[in-house]
Design a protein around this motif. Structure first.
Motif, short mmCIF file in Angstrom:
data_model
loop_
_atom_site.label_atom_id
_atom_site.label_comp_id
_atom_site.label_asym_id
_atom_site.label_seq_id
_atom_site.Cartn_x
_atom_site.Cartn_y
_atom_site.Cartn_z
N ILE A 113 5.75 -7.89 1.66
CA ILE A 113 4.33 -7.78 1.27
C ILE A 113 3.54 -7.47 2.54
N PRO A 114 2.85 -6.33 2.58
CA PRO A 114 2.09 -6.00 3.79
C PRO A 114 1.15 -7.12 4.20
N THR A 115 1.23 -7.48 5.48
CA THR A 115 0.46 -8.59 6.02
C THR A 115 -0.25 -8.12 7.28
N GLU A 150 2.92 -8.13 -12.04
CA GLU A 150 1.66 -7.88 -11.35
C GLU A 150 1.91 -7.68 -9.86
N PRO A 151 1.25 -6.69 -9.25
CA PRO A 151 1.45 -6.45 -7.82
C PRO A 151 0.80 -7.53 -6.97
N ASP A 152 1.35 -7.74 -5.79
CA ASP A 152 0.73 -8.65 -4.83
C ASP A 152 -0.23 -7.87 -3.94
N PRO A 153 -1.41 -8.42 -3.66
CA PRO A 153 -2.33 -7.74 -2.75
C PRO A 153 -1.83 -7.80 -1.32
N GLN A 154 -2.33 -6.91 -0.49
CA GLN A 154 -2.07 -7.03 0.93
C GLN A 154 -2.71 -8.32 1.44
#
Length: 222
Positions: free
Chosen positions: A95-97, A68-72
């Motif tokens: 992971i875009p933050t 499963e992908p991680d959300p921004q």
């Protein structure tokens, strides 16, 4: 104004508290609720928390579900308080933050400006960062489904703006009392007719906890 569809996720005691007065919050709800919460993250493009949650809890805000992908990750941090040694900053290259901050500030000299996080200037209003401006900025960056996870001040800002389309509420069978930290901060309502109203569309047990899902009365959903 274009904005993401927004879900508020709450994990509270029976009396709506998310932590003790000293900030301790692990764990109020049980493992079944936490697992369901991680699945919620996977269904959203972004996950938002306030600065207090980010600093005190030092979360990762990931799904921790294989495949499963991680959300921004989005932090409402008007004064750029997030430490560079936090989990969110250390993993920002993977992971875009995004850190939303007071647009009147000059970020030169702030340690966060030299990390992998993305700093986004936002207008301010009487409650802090202007969620209307913030949602326009996030929508423009491709975030169409946003999960708001805490804390109480941030939740209140979204509710006051009328931006919460769905509430996912996980309620544990414990009581923390009036000195606990509220899941939703002050809304400054003067009459009951100003209160936001929702339809409960789901209710079930998750281990020892109760899970409830609410939608806005106008029928919109995230």
């Amino acid at each position: 104004m274009p904005r993401p569809q927004i879900t508020l996720k709450l994990a509270t005691s029976l009396d709506g508290k998310i932590a003790l007065a000293n900030g301790q919050s692990e764990w109020i709800t049980g493992e079944a609720s936490r697992a369901q919460g991680r699945k919620l993250r996977a269904r959203h493009d972004g996950i938002a928390v306030g600065a207090n949650t980010a600093v005190l809890d030092n979360p990762q805000l990931t799904t921790r579900i294989a495949g499963e992908p991680d959300p921004q990750r989005i932090i409402f941090d008007s004064r750029l308080r997030l430490p560079v040694e936090s989990n969110l900053v250390k993993t920002a290259a993977q992971i875009p933050t995004l850190i939303l901050y007071d647009g009147t500030m000059n970020v030169e000299g702030y340690s966060l400006a030299n990390t992998d996080v993305t700093l986004l200037p936002i207008k301010k209003d009487a409650r802090g960062l202007d969620v209307v401006d913030a949602m326009a900025v996030l929508h423009g960056r491709g975030i169409k489904r946003l999960l708001v996870e805490g804390g109480g001040t941030l939740a209140a800002s979204f509710i006051a703006a009328g931006f919460i389309d769905v509430i996912e509420w996980f309620r544990a069978p414990i009581i923390l009392g009036g000195d606990g930290r509220n899941g939703i901060g002050p809304l400054r309502l003067e009459t009951l007719d100003l209160a936001r109203r929702y339809d409960r569309v789901e209710l079930r047990e998750l281990g020892d906890d109760i899970y409830e899902r609410y939608q806005r009365l106008d029928g919109s959903s995230a």
